[in-house]
Design a protein around this motif. Structure first.
Motif, PDB file in Angstrom:
ATOM      1  N   ASP A 263      -2.711 -10.695  10.680  1.00 41.53           N
ATOM      2  CA  ASP A 263      -1.674 -10.318  11.646  1.00 41.53           C
ATOM      3  C   ASP A 263      -1.732  -8.849  12.035  1.00 41.53           C
ATOM      4  O   ASP A 263      -0.930  -8.399  12.865  1.00 41.53           O
ATOM      5  N   CYS A 264      -2.637  -8.051  11.425  1.00 40.21           N
ATOM      6  CA  CYS A 264      -2.674  -6.618  11.727  1.00 40.21           C
ATOM      7  C   CYS A 264      -3.072  -6.406  13.188  1.00 40.21           C
ATOM      8  O   CYS A 264      -3.996  -7.041  13.693  1.00 40.21           O
ATOM      9  N   ARG A 265      -2.363  -5.492  13.859  1.00 40.87           N
ATOM     10  CA  ARG A 265      -2.625  -5.228  15.268  1.00 40.87           C
ATOM     11  C   ARG A 265      -3.995  -4.569  15.453  1.00 40.87           C
ATOM     12  O   ARG A 265      -4.716  -4.878  16.379  1.00 40.87           O
ATOM     13  N   ASN A 268      -9.104  -2.012  12.511  1.00 43.94           N
ATOM     14  CA  ASN A 268      -9.444  -1.080  11.426  1.00 43.94           C
ATOM     15  C   ASN A 268      -8.204  -0.605  10.665  1.00 43.94           C
ATOM     16  O   ASN A 268      -8.184   0.479  10.114  1.00 43.94           O
ATOM     17  N   CYS A 269      -7.196  -1.447  10.646  1.00 38.78           N
ATOM     18  CA  CYS A 269      -5.940  -1.118   9.956  1.00 38.78           C
ATOM     19  C   CYS A 269      -6.213  -0.859   8.471  1.00 38.78           C
ATOM     20  O   CYS A 269      -6.952  -1.591   7.821  1.00 38.78           O
ATOM     21  N   THR A 270      -5.635   0.208   7.933  1.00 32.64           N
ATOM     22  CA  THR A 270      -5.809   0.474   6.494  1.00 32.64           C
ATOM     23  C   THR A 270      -4.598  -0.012   5.696  1.00 32.64           C
ATOM     24  O   THR A 270      -4.528   0.204   4.488  1.00 32.64           O
ATOM     25  N   HIS A 271      -3.621  -0.613   6.363  1.00 34.80           N
ATOM     26  CA  HIS A 271      -2.440  -1.222   5.723  1.00 34.80           C
ATOM     27  C   HIS A 271      -1.610  -0.200   4.957  1.00 34.80           C
ATOM     28  O   HIS A 271      -1.114  -0.485   3.878  1.00 34.80           O
ATOM     29  N   ARG A 272      -1.497   0.993   5.514  1.00 34.86           N
ATOM     30  CA  ARG A 272      -0.680   2.002   4.854  1.00 34.86           C
ATOM     31  C   ARG A 272       0.505   2.420   5.709  1.00 34.86           C
ATOM     32  O   ARG A 272       1.629   2.475   5.236  1.00 34.86           O
ATOM     33  N   GLY A 276       2.521  -2.531  13.351  1.00 34.68           N
ATOM     34  CA  GLY A 276       2.000  -3.891  13.533  1.00 34.68           C
ATOM     35  C   GLY A 276       1.098  -4.340  12.397  1.00 34.68           C
ATOM     36  O   GLY A 276       0.234  -5.194  12.595  1.00 34.68           O
ATOM     37  N   CYS A 277       1.273  -3.755  11.201  1.00 34.24           N
ATOM     38  CA  CYS A 277       0.421  -4.132  10.068  1.00 34.24           C
ATOM     39  C   CYS A 277       0.988  -5.377   9.372  1.00 34.24           C
ATOM     40  O   CYS A 277       2.147  -5.387   8.933  1.00 34.24           O
ATOM     41  N   GLY A 278       0.181  -6.394   9.257  1.00 36.80           N
ATOM     42  CA  GLY A 278       0.609  -7.646   8.628  1.00 36.80           C
ATOM     43  C   GLY A 278       0.868  -7.490   7.141  1.00 36.80           C
ATOM     44  O   GLY A 278       1.754  -8.147   6.578  1.00 36.80           O
ATOM     45  N   VAL A 279       0.105  -6.595   6.505  1.00 39.55           N
ATOM     46  CA  VAL A 279       0.265  -6.388   5.060  1.00 39.55           C
ATOM     47  C   VAL A 279       1.608  -5.703   4.783  1.00 39.55           C
ATOM     48  O   VAL A 279       2.365  -6.111   3.889  1.00 39.55           O
ATOM     49  N   LEU A 280       1.923  -4.672   5.584  1.00 39.38           N
ATOM     50  CA  LEU A 280       3.196  -3.965   5.400  1.00 39.38           C
ATOM     51  C   LEU A 280       4.369  -4.902   5.691  1.00 39.38           C
ATOM     52  O   LEU A 280       5.410  -4.828   5.019  1.00 39.38           O
TER      53      LEU A 280
END
Ligand SMILES: Nc1nc2c(ncn2[C@@H]2O[C@H](COP(=O)(O)OP(=O)(O)O)[C@@H](O)[C@H]2O)c(=O)[nH]1
Ligand SMILES: [Mg+2]
Ligand SMILES: [Zn+2]
Length: 309
Positions: A263-265, A268-272, A276-280
């Motif tokens: 789901d990350c927008r 190259n999202c680092t989820h921090r 739009g970060c799916g992990v967050l």
């Protein structure tokens, strides 16, 4: 890594080359179990000594001793590394038994790192909650809950009850090569002695033969479990750096991130902190443990510190 031409070294008698498995290592001194079951003290051929316990090797026999000519292709290698150096735990491991205990209370951070190390190396982790007879065990269980929810098998033991320990662990060891890993004082040696009777005495002999003195905790050693399976005992550790992992490796150590990552927008999202970060989002919904996400950000930060040297 299979170069048949290397097995016959120039000026060496090819007939004296045999295969074996490294069963203990102390610095440049190795004990290798040869195909006929005998043990042979060996040294690496060159200056580098990068063989690990569990490695299958080709040994050139020289009188009473031997030299390790080459290391056969490894299925995996578990190791830790910090900014200065790396330390091998063992090679060709199927199962990592992460030994934790309530007293002294185990470190969440170290257990989490061992788990990431296992998953990124392709090793199946199992958590052994030892000293389950002590009152602190309930707190330890709660601390392990996020890992148990990830599906990591959890086995509780009281290593001082060797019969119960054998019932709990022998079936897991059979047919596999397992590595016992944990901080000091978690009960690794006690577990080992329950599973491989006489291991303590054997360890002392080995260590002395390898010049390691009587302090057995500095040596890693592979034991054959009489009921089946191989068990590698390793010294306790105080640090578990994973500097060798790239960001994409680190993510592999967090399987619970995989689905949310879709789901990350940003690709190259680092989820921090990305929008739009799916992990967050999953973290916010309580589907990812805050401790696990905090460990992930620590590992990424370490990796970035390394890359700025
Ligand atoms: N109560 C209790 N004590 C244990 C248990 N396992 C180990 N111990 C004790 O904990 C101490 C450390 O054990 P040891 O096996 O040397 O730990 P290691 O450093 O991980 O090898 C020793 O005094 C053991 O007798 C257990 O399951 N229950
Ligand atoms: Mg010990
Ligand atoms: Zn993300």
């Amino acid at each position: 890594m299979s170069h048949p031409e290397h097995s016959a070294m120039p000026s060496r008698d090819a007939n004296t080359s045999v295969r074996g498995r490294v069963v203990s290592a102390h610095g440049r001194h190795y004990m290798v179990e040869l195909e006929d079951g005998s043990l042979r003290q060996c040294y690496p051929r060159g200056k580098r000594s990068d063989a690990a316990v569990g490695d299958y090797v080709v040994v050139n026999l020289q009188g009473e001793e031997g030299s390790i000519e080459r290391i056969l292709e490894r299925r995996n290698l578990l190791y830790r590394s910090d900014e200065l150096r790396s330390k091998q735990f063992a090679a060709n491991v199927d199962r990592l038994l992460i030994v934790v205990a309530p007293e002294p209370m185990f470190s969440d951070d170290l257990a989490g790192r061992a788990l990431v190390g296992a998953w990124t190396a392709g090793i199946e982790p199992i958590i052994v909650l030892n000293k389950a007879d002590l009152p602190g065990v309930e707190v330890a269980r709660q601390r392990l809950e996020p890992l148990r929810r990830l599906g990591v098998p959890l086995v509780e033991t009281n290593a001082t009850d060797s019969e119960a320990t054998r019932r709990a662990l022998l079936p897991l060891l059979k047919g596999h090569c397992s590595l016992l890993l944990g901080q000091s004082a978690m009960g690794k040696s006690t577990l080992l002695n329950a599973l491989v009777p006489g291991a303590g005495a054997a360890t002392q002999e080995h260590s002395q033969a390898l010049g390691a003195g009587r302090h057995t905790t500095t040596t890693t050693r592979l034991y054959r479990v009489p009921e089946g399976g191989d068990l590698i005992d390793s010294p306790g550790f105080q640090a578990f750096g994973l500097y060798h992992l790239e960001p994409e490796d680190i993510v592999r150590g967090f399987p619970e991130f995989h689905k949310p990552t879709e789901d990350c927008r940003f690709y190259n999202c680092t989820h921090r902190h990305e929008p739009g970060c799916g992990v967050l989002a999953a973290l916010k919904r309580g589907e990812i443990s805050p401790d696990r996400h905090a460990l992930y950000t620590r590992l990424l930060a370490e990796n970035e510190a390394r890359n700025t040297y």
